[in-house]
Design a protein around this motif. Structure first.
Motif, PDB file in Angstrom:
ATOM      1  N   ALA A 162       0.827  -1.210   0.000  1.00 25.49           N
ATOM      2  CA  ALA A 162       0.000   0.000   0.000  1.00 25.49           C
ATOM      3  C   ALA A 162       0.861   1.259   0.000  1.00 25.49           C
ATOM      4  N   THR A 163       1.934   1.266   0.785  1.00 28.02           N
ATOM      5  CA  THR A 163       2.766   2.476   0.842  1.00 28.02           C
ATOM      6  C   THR A 163       3.506   2.701  -0.470  1.00 28.02           C
ATOM      7  N   VAL A 164       3.963   1.624  -1.080  1.00 31.17           N
ATOM      8  CA  VAL A 164       4.668   1.771  -2.355  1.00 31.17           C
ATOM      9  C   VAL A 164       3.712   2.275  -3.430  1.00 31.17           C
ATOM     10  N   LEU A 165       2.556   1.649  -3.548  1.00 31.64           N
ATOM     11  CA  LEU A 165       1.612   2.061  -4.587  1.00 31.64           C
ATOM     12  C   LEU A 165       1.051   3.453  -4.331  1.00 31.64           C
ATOM     13  N   TYR A 166       0.911   3.839  -3.058  1.00 25.99           N
ATOM     14  CA  TYR A 166       0.472   5.192  -2.734  1.00 25.99           C
ATOM     15  C   TYR A 166       1.476   6.205  -3.285  1.00 25.99           C
ATOM     16  N   GLY A 167       2.749   5.959  -3.034  1.00 27.90           N
ATOM     17  CA  GLY A 167       3.792   6.870  -3.500  1.00 27.90           C
ATOM     18  C   GLY A 167       3.891   6.951  -5.006  1.00 27.90           C
ATOM     19  N   LEU A 168       3.504   5.891  -5.689  1.00 31.87           N
ATOM     20  CA  LEU A 168       3.559   5.867  -7.150  1.00 31.87           C
ATOM     21  C   LEU A 168       2.270   6.327  -7.804  1.00 31.87           C
ATOM     22  N   SER A 169       1.218   6.514  -6.992  1.00 29.84           N
ATOM     23  CA  SER A 169      -0.105   6.866  -7.515  1.00 29.84           C
ATOM     24  C   SER A 169      -0.548   5.870  -8.589  1.00 29.84           C
ATOM     25  N   ALA A 170      -0.193   4.602  -8.398  1.00 30.86           N
ATOM     26  CA  ALA A 170      -0.484   3.573  -9.390  1.00 30.86           C
ATOM     27  C   ALA A 170      -1.878   2.985  -9.246  1.00 30.86           C
ATOM     28  N   VAL A 171      -2.451   3.084  -8.049  1.00 31.22           N
ATOM     29  CA  VAL A 171      -3.761   2.511  -7.761  1.00 31.22           C
ATOM     30  C   VAL A 171      -4.532   3.525  -6.931  1.00 31.22           C
ATOM     31  N   ALA A 172      -5.791   3.683  -7.230  1.00 28.96           N
ATOM     32  CA  ALA A 172      -6.615   4.570  -6.405  1.00 28.96           C
ATOM     33  C   ALA A 172      -6.851   3.890  -5.055  1.00 28.96           C
ATOM     34  N   ASP A 173      -6.570   4.579  -3.967  1.00 27.89           N
ATOM     35  CA  ASP A 173      -6.808   4.112  -2.605  1.00 27.89           C
ATOM     36  C   ASP A 173      -6.156   2.764  -2.285  1.00 27.89           C
ATOM     37  N   PRO A 174      -4.830   2.662  -2.428  1.00 30.57           N
ATOM     38  CA  PRO A 174      -4.175   1.389  -2.131  1.00 30.57           C
ATOM     39  C   PRO A 174      -4.300   0.961  -0.669  1.00 30.57           C
ATOM     40  N   VAL A 175      -4.373   1.905   0.248  1.00 29.33           N
ATOM     41  CA  VAL A 175      -4.512   1.531   1.652  1.00 29.33           C
ATOM     42  C   VAL A 175      -5.898   0.949   1.897  1.00 29.33           C
ATOM     43  N   GLY A 176      -6.912   1.539   1.303  1.00 27.16           N
ATOM     44  CA  GLY A 176      -8.268   1.009   1.436  1.00 27.16           C
ATOM     45  C   GLY A 176      -8.385  -0.394   0.855  1.00 27.16           C
ATOM     46  N   ILE A 177      -7.766  -0.608  -0.287  1.00 25.77           N
ATOM     47  CA  ILE A 177      -7.774  -1.943  -0.894  1.00 25.77           C
ATOM     48  C   ILE A 177      -7.055  -2.932   0.027  1.00 25.77           C
ATOM     49  N   SER A 178      -5.914  -2.527   0.542  1.00 23.41           N
ATOM     50  CA  SER A 178      -5.161  -3.399   1.454  1.00 23.41           C
ATOM     51  C   SER A 178      -5.966  -3.705   2.711  1.00 23.41           C
ATOM     52  N   ARG A 179      -6.691  -2.723   3.210  1.00 25.70           N
ATOM     53  CA  ARG A 179      -7.513  -2.954   4.406  1.00 25.70           C
ATOM     54  C   ARG A 179      -8.594  -3.994   4.120  1.00 25.70           C
ATOM     55  N   ARG A 180      -9.228  -3.881   2.955  1.00 21.69           N
ATOM     56  CA  ARG A 180     -10.258  -4.869   2.591  1.00 21.69           C
ATOM     57  C   ARG A 180      -9.652  -6.268   2.454  1.00 21.69           C
ATOM     58  N   MET A 181      -8.461  -6.347   1.887  1.00 19.25           N
ATOM     59  CA  MET A 181      -7.783  -7.639   1.764  1.00 19.25           C
ATOM     60  C   MET A 181      -7.408  -8.181   3.148  1.00 19.25           C
ATOM     61  N   ALA A 182      -7.013  -7.291   4.052  1.00 19.68           N
ATOM     62  CA  ALA A 182      -6.684  -7.705   5.419  1.00 19.68           C
ATOM     63  C   ALA A 182      -7.922  -8.234   6.130  1.00 19.68           C
ATOM     64  N   LEU A 183      -9.057  -7.593   5.909  1.00 22.47           N
ATOM     65  CA  LEU A 183     -10.307  -8.070   6.500  1.00 22.47           C
ATOM     66  C   LEU A 183     -10.613  -9.486   6.014  1.00 22.47           C
ATOM     67  N   ARG A 184     -10.446  -9.730   4.724  1.00 18.76           N
ATOM     68  CA  ARG A 184     -10.689 -11.083   4.196  1.00 18.76           C
ATOM     69  C   ARG A 184      -9.702 -12.089   4.789  1.00 18.76           C
ATOM     70  N   ALA A 185      -8.460 -11.671   4.972  1.00 17.39           N
ATOM     71  CA  ALA A 185      -7.465 -12.567   5.581  1.00 17.39           C
ATOM     72  C   ALA A 185      -7.818 -12.862   7.033  1.00 17.39           C
ATOM     73  N   LEU A 186      -8.311 -11.857   7.743  1.00 17.10           N
ATOM     74  CA  LEU A 186      -8.747 -12.063   9.132  1.00 17.10           C
ATOM     75  C   LEU A 186      -9.957 -12.996   9.188  1.00 17.10           C
ATOM     76  N   GLU A 187     -10.871 -12.842   8.246  1.00 19.90           N
ATOM     77  CA  GLU A 187     -12.042 -13.723   8.188  1.00 19.90           C
ATOM     78  C   GLU A 187     -11.623 -15.160   7.938  1.00 19.90           C
ATOM     79  N   ARG A 188     -10.684 -15.358   7.008  1.00 17.10           N
ATOM     80  CA  ARG A 188     -10.175 -16.717   6.737  1.00 17.10           C
ATOM     81  C   ARG A 188      -9.498 -17.308   7.974  1.00 17.10           C
TER      82      ARG A 188
END
Length: 192
Positions: A162-188
């Motif tokens: 998330a921090t790398v992609l944020y700095g590159l502006s390569a993805v909109a809201d990389p931290v939000g995407i990472s948070r959603r992925m973390a939620l799925r990992a926590l659910e698993r």
């Protein structure tokens, strides 16, 4: 325990503040000690007397950045109930990125500029990443995750990506995407 900030003379404080702004904003290799000394209002002699070398100054800059990040992250996470603290790391990261990291992670940026594994700043970078992984592991343990090692590795990858992609502006809201992925990992992992 005194922080690096508390242990500095006023001249050293000005040098480190100037170096931090310049190193993060322009890049470590693009900034020379002449510019840092000028910005700090000191002589190069004073800079070298306080820090010894540019390499040591870079390491000091990163140590202080690490102190600020750790204090920020842990304070923000502690505001959440224990069951929500893993995800709170991503909320804190999002706020930190907006506030402190418009160019992405200062540690990743430094590592990219300093290929020599023996550079003192590389040791600071590695230590910061190990600390974050350990902190995430502790939060996973507190959340009752069955395999905290595996999940801590995944969470660290999500944070760093998330921090790398944020700095590159390569993805909109990389931290939000990472948070959603973390939620799925926590659910698993059965922690949510």
């Amino acid at each position: 325990m005194r922080t690096q900030r508390e242990a500095l003379t006023p001249a050293a404080r000005r040098v480190l503040d100037a170096a931090a702004e310049l190193f993060y904003g322009q890049g470590i290799n693009a900034v020379g000690v002449d510019l840092i000394a000028k910005r700090a209002g000191v002589t190069k002699k004073t800079l070298y007397e306080r820090f010894g070398s540019k390499e040591a100054l870079v390491a000091a800059y990163l140590r202080e950045r690490d102190e600020r990040w750790r204090a920020w992250l842990t304070a923000e996470v502690e505001k959440s109930p224990p069951a929500e603290r893993v995800l709170a790391t991503f909320d804190a990261l999002a706020a930190w990125m907006r506030r402190e990291n418009p160019r992405g992670c200062g540690f990743v940026n430094a590592a990219a500029e300093l290929p020599d594994a023996d550079h003192p700043a590389r040791q600071v970078v590695a230590g910061q990443k190990r600390w974050l992984r350990t902190y995430l592991w502790q939060l996973c343990e507190e959340a009752g995750v069955a395999a905290p090692d595996e999940l801590a590795d995944e969470l660290l990858l999500l944070h760093e990506g998330a921090t790398v992609l944020y700095g590159l502006s390569a993805v909109a809201d990389p931290v939000g995407i990472s948070r959603r992925m973390a939620l799925r990992a926590l659910e698993r992992a059965g922690a949510v």
